[in-house]
Design a protein around this motif. Structure first.
Motif, PDB file in Angstrom:
ATOM      1  N   UNK A 105       0.832  -1.200   0.000  1.00 39.96           N
ATOM      2  CA  UNK A 105       0.000   0.000   0.000  1.00 39.96           C
ATOM      3  C   UNK A 105       0.869   1.253   0.000  1.00 39.96           C
ATOM      4  N   UNK A 106       0.344   2.293  -0.641  1.00 37.15           N
ATOM      5  CA  UNK A 106       1.008   3.601  -0.684  1.00 37.15           C
ATOM      6  C   UNK A 106       0.250   4.560   0.232  1.00 37.15           C
ATOM      7  N   UNK A 107       0.971   5.189   1.164  1.00 37.43           N
ATOM      8  CA  UNK A 107       0.338   6.117   2.106  1.00 37.43           C
ATOM      9  C   UNK A 107       1.042   7.473   2.030  1.00 37.43           C
ATOM     10  N   UNK A 108       0.356   8.454   1.450  1.00 42.03           N
ATOM     11  CA  UNK A 108       0.929   9.799   1.322  1.00 42.03           C
ATOM     12  C   UNK A 108      -0.123  10.843   1.704  1.00 42.03           C
ATOM     13  N   UNK A 109       0.343  12.047   2.028  1.00 40.92           N
ATOM     14  CA  UNK A 109      -0.566  13.139   2.315  1.00 40.92           C
ATOM     15  C   UNK A 109      -1.383  13.492   1.097  1.00 40.92           C
ATOM     16  N   UNK A 110      -2.581  14.009   1.339  1.00 43.04           N
ATOM     17  CA  UNK A 110      -3.452  14.372   0.231  1.00 43.04           C
ATOM     18  C   UNK A 110      -4.383  13.257  -0.184  1.00 43.04           C
ATOM     19  N   UNK A 111      -4.164  12.045   0.331  1.00 45.47           N
ATOM     20  CA  UNK A 111      -5.064  10.920   0.040  1.00 45.47           C
ATOM     21  C   UNK A 111      -6.060  10.775   1.187  1.00 45.47           C
ATOM     22  N   UNK A 112      -7.044   9.919   1.014  1.00 37.76           N
ATOM     23  CA  UNK A 112      -8.147   9.769   1.969  1.00 37.76           C
ATOM     24  C   UNK A 112      -7.700   8.947   3.178  1.00 37.76           C
ATOM     25  N   UNK A 113      -7.360   9.627   4.268  1.00 37.27           N
ATOM     26  CA  UNK A 113      -6.848   8.938   5.460  1.00 37.27           C
ATOM     27  C   UNK A 113      -7.907   8.054   6.108  1.00 37.27           C
ATOM     28  N   UNK A 114      -9.138   8.537   6.194  1.00 41.20           N
ATOM     29  CA  UNK A 114     -10.203   7.755   6.837  1.00 41.20           C
ATOM     30  C   UNK A 114     -10.442   6.442   6.098  1.00 41.20           C
ATOM     31  N   UNK A 115     -10.390   6.504   4.785  1.00 39.88           N
ATOM     32  CA  UNK A 115     -10.570   5.285   4.000  1.00 39.88           C
ATOM     33  C   UNK A 115      -9.409   4.321   4.240  1.00 39.88           C
ATOM     34  N   UNK A 116      -8.202   4.871   4.343  1.00 33.12           N
ATOM     35  CA  UNK A 116      -7.034   4.033   4.616  1.00 33.12           C
ATOM     36  C   UNK A 116      -7.146   3.354   5.975  1.00 33.12           C
ATOM     37  N   UNK A 117      -7.607   4.110   6.972  1.00 33.54           N
ATOM     38  CA  UNK A 117      -7.782   3.540   8.322  1.00 33.54           C
ATOM     39  C   UNK A 117      -8.814   2.421   8.298  1.00 33.54           C
ATOM     40  N   UNK A 118      -9.900   2.646   7.557  1.00 32.62           N
ATOM     41  CA  UNK A 118     -10.967   1.638   7.485  1.00 32.62           C
ATOM     42  C   UNK A 118     -10.444   0.343   6.829  1.00 32.62           C
ATOM     43  N   UNK A 119      -9.650   0.486   5.761  1.00 36.07           N
ATOM     44  CA  UNK A 119      -9.104  -0.696   5.080  1.00 36.07           C
ATOM     45  C   UNK A 119      -8.108  -1.434   5.971  1.00 36.07           C
ATOM     46  N   UNK A 120      -7.309  -0.672   6.718  1.00 32.92           N
ATOM     47  CA  UNK A 120      -6.308  -1.287   7.593  1.00 32.92           C
ATOM     48  C   UNK A 120      -6.960  -2.086   8.724  1.00 32.92           C
ATOM     49  N   UNK A 121      -8.169  -1.685   9.096  1.00 33.01           N
ATOM     50  CA  UNK A 121      -8.868  -2.420  10.167  1.00 33.01           C
ATOM     51  C   UNK A 121      -9.241  -3.834   9.712  1.00 33.01           C
ATOM     52  N   UNK A 122      -9.309  -4.060   8.392  1.00 32.79           N
ATOM     53  CA  UNK A 122      -9.638  -5.381   7.853  1.00 32.79           C
ATOM     54  C   UNK A 122      -8.402  -6.170   7.456  1.00 32.79           C
ATOM     55  N   UNK A 123      -7.392  -5.450   6.929  1.00 35.53           N
ATOM     56  CA  UNK A 123      -6.219  -6.162   6.426  1.00 35.53           C
ATOM     57  C   UNK A 123      -4.992  -5.248   6.420  1.00 35.53           C
ATOM     58  N   UNK A 124      -3.870  -5.775   6.906  1.00 37.10           N
ATOM     59  CA  UNK A 124      -2.608  -5.045   6.928  1.00 37.10           C
ATOM     60  C   UNK A 124      -1.767  -5.447   5.713  1.00 37.10           C
ATOM     61  N   UNK A 125      -0.998  -4.528   5.146  1.00 31.40           N
ATOM     62  CA  UNK A 125      -0.152  -4.875   3.994  1.00 31.40           C
ATOM     63  C   UNK A 125       1.168  -5.511   4.440  1.00 31.40           C
ATOM     64  N   UNK A 126       1.836  -6.181   3.503  1.00 30.70           N
ATOM     65  CA  UNK A 126       3.188  -6.694   3.758  1.00 30.70           C
ATOM     66  C   UNK A 126       4.221  -5.582   3.597  1.00 30.70           C
ATOM     67  N   UNK A 127       3.961  -4.703   2.622  1.00 26.01           N
ATOM     68  CA  UNK A 127       4.917  -3.649   2.271  1.00 26.01           C
ATOM     69  C   UNK A 127       4.229  -2.287   2.391  1.00 26.01           C
ATOM     70  N   UNK A 128       4.867  -1.386   3.109  1.00 24.53           N
ATOM     71  CA  UNK A 128       4.344  -0.026   3.305  1.00 24.53           C
ATOM     72  C   UNK A 128       5.310   0.958   2.656  1.00 24.53           C
ATOM     73  N   UNK A 129       4.791   1.777   1.755  1.00 32.01           N
ATOM     74  CA  UNK A 129       5.595   2.840   1.128  1.00 32.01           C
ATOM     75  C   UNK A 129       4.846   4.154   1.323  1.00 32.01           C
ATOM     76  N   UNK A 130       5.529   5.198   1.755  1.00 32.58           N
ATOM     77  CA  UNK A 130       4.814   6.458   1.936  1.00 32.58           C
ATOM     78  C   UNK A 130       5.669   7.570   2.508  1.00 32.58           C
ATOM     79  N   UNK A 131       5.016   8.686   2.770  1.00 34.57           N
ATOM     80  CA  UNK A 131       5.680   9.842   3.372  1.00 34.57           C
ATOM     81  C   UNK A 131       5.653   9.696   4.891  1.00 34.57           C
ATOM     82  N   UNK A 132       6.665  10.212   5.590  1.00 36.85           N
ATOM     83  CA  UNK A 132       6.744  10.034   7.039  1.00 36.85           C
ATOM     84  C   UNK A 132       5.502  10.527   7.792  1.00 36.85           C
TER      85      UNK A 132
END
Length: 447
Positions: A105-132
């Motif tokens: 999964x790609x996690x950067x500013x400007x994207x939908x954080x709430x949607x990302x949180x909701x998806x993470x509650x169901x499944x975690x990724x193996x690889x995380x790429x993003x801004x600090x």
């Protein structure tokens, strides 16, 4: 024996995937770094952009990922959304070509954080790429788990420091296990980075790859004296000479970028503008338009020098010389890529003499150029006068006689008279030199 990717102890699927995307021979940074990371050692890698460093960490860490973990194993931080997206696309290409099914999964500013949180509650990724900032937000929200992470990559660490994100990376790393393998990649290793390196890296292997040349030999590096002319007008003329495939014009501030863009638009140029003041979606949209060649001219701040890869740039213009001279190299490095030729033009005025000299001290050579009758022609070395030795200056016999005569007379004010006469003589000579230089430029144009 020639080193190939098969030489390393990588997963067979990755080696096969590399062949599919036509990666056959490792770059020098890959050749040195991949074995270190496969051995489980920490690494500090000093390497320039475009050296192939992304695959130097993707390949060894992808080779060591375990299946069915359901928790993040690898975290890669990048200081800008654009850099994070570039890493994500390269990683995605490698996984698809290799047939690997790791979740990423790609996690950067400007994207939908709430949607990302909701998806993470169901499944975690193996690889995380993003801004600090965004990665830390998700960790702080108890959405993203990093307590079982095995590998951490901090890409463009010096840029991370410059942009004020090192505290976020520190906070992210503090949530990870002690038995963590860390790789830090950076163009430079500033002193302010050292405390972080000592805190998180265990006996790191240091790899430093000096670039073959400060500036790609495919790039013509020209220096233009503004001579009091309007710089925006000069840029407009330069952009029309030779019709560049894609031109990048760099300014030091967002304000100057806005002003220059407005002036160029008023002259009929279709100009894209990229700087940190734009909203993420707007910036992403403009980048897509530039990639689709909807714009031939782009005005940008240094965000684009290191944070954005714009393919096909044939011309770079330094509207202003950057205060941090390292950015000069990054700006010029946007052209002359992938074996293609490019041109870099730097505008300078009398106040920029010191900075130009500092750039030359880095081993960078300029070719002086000028505009004459709508054509770019050879000009003269700006140091031609300062290199002269005034003590050996030859005077006309008439002037020598006057000096001696005035010295013998010792009348009041004779020193001032001598100085005045010498000054007038030098002025006359300068006028002659200037006329000769202009004639040389005109003759060059005629040829």
């Amino acid at each position: 024996m020639e080193t190939t990717f098969a030489t390393f102890n990588l997963k067979d699927s990755l080696v096969a995937g590399l062949a599919k995307i036509h990666f056959t021979k490792p770059t020098p940074v890959q050749e040195q770094v991949i074995p270190i990371l496969l051995k489980g050692q920490d690494a500090i890698v000093q390497s320039q952009t475009g050296s192939g460093k992304t695959h130097a960490f993707l390949l060894p860490f992808f080779s060591q990922l375990k299946v069915n973990q359901d928790l993040p194993q690898l975290v890669i931080t990048s200081p800008s959304r654009e850099l994070a997206n570039q890493t994500y696309e390269l990683a995605k290409q490698l996984l698809e070509a290799s047939g690997e099914t790791f979740r990423m999964h790609l996690y950067v500013g400007g994207s939908d954080k709430e949607r990302q949180i909701e998806k993470l509650s169901h499944q975690q990724p193996d690889i995380v790429i993003g801004t600090p900032g965004r990665i830390l937000d998700l960790i702080s929200s108890s959405a993203l788990r990093v307590d079982q992470v095995r590998f951490l990559v901090i890409d463009e660490a010096d840029m991370t420091l410059d942009m004020g994100f090192l505290k976020d990376v520190d906070a992210i790393a503090s949530k990870m296990p002690e038995q963590l393998q860390t790789a830090v990649f950076s163009a430079t290793i500033p002193d302010k980075l050292q405390p972080f390196l000592r805190k998180y890296l265990n006996a790191p292997q240091q790899v430093k790859l000096a670039p073959k040349s400060v500036i790609n030999p495919n790039v013509q590096n020209w220096l233009f004296a503004t001579r009091g002319k309007n710089k925006a007008d000069l840029v407009a003329k330069l952009l029309t000479v030779g019709q560049p495939y894609l031109a990048l014009v760099f300014t030091n501030t967002k304000k100057t970028a806005d002003e220059l863009t407005a002036k160029l638009k008023s002259k009929g140029f279709k100009v894209a503008k990229i700087h940190g003041g734009l909203q993420p979606r707007e910036r992403k949209r403009i980048m897509k338009q530039v990639e689709n060649l909807e714009y031939q001219y782009v005005v940008a701040t240094d965000l684009a020098a290191r944070g954005i890869d714009i393919p096909g740039a044939s011309l770079v213009i330094n509207y202003e010389i950057p205060k941090d001279l390292e950015y000069f190299v990054h700006r010029v490095g946007r052209t002359g890529r992938n074996g293609l030729e490019g041109t870099a033009i730097t505008l300078y005025g009398p106040d920029d003499e010191h900075q130009v000299s500092e750039i030359e001290a880095l081993g960078i050579k300029f070719t002086p150029k000028a505009l004459a009758n709508g054509q770019i022609v050879d000009s003269y070395d700006r140091r031609r006068r300062t290199n002269r030795q005034a003590t050996k200056e030859k005077l006309d016999p008439k002037m020598v006689g006057m000096v001696k005569k005035q010295q013998r007379k010792h009348k009041p004010g004779y020193r001032n008279k001598i100085k005045k006469a010498l000054s007038e003589d030098r002025r006359a000579k300068r006028k002659i030199e200037n006329r000769q230089e202009q004639r040389a430029i005109r003759r060059s144009h005629k040829r």
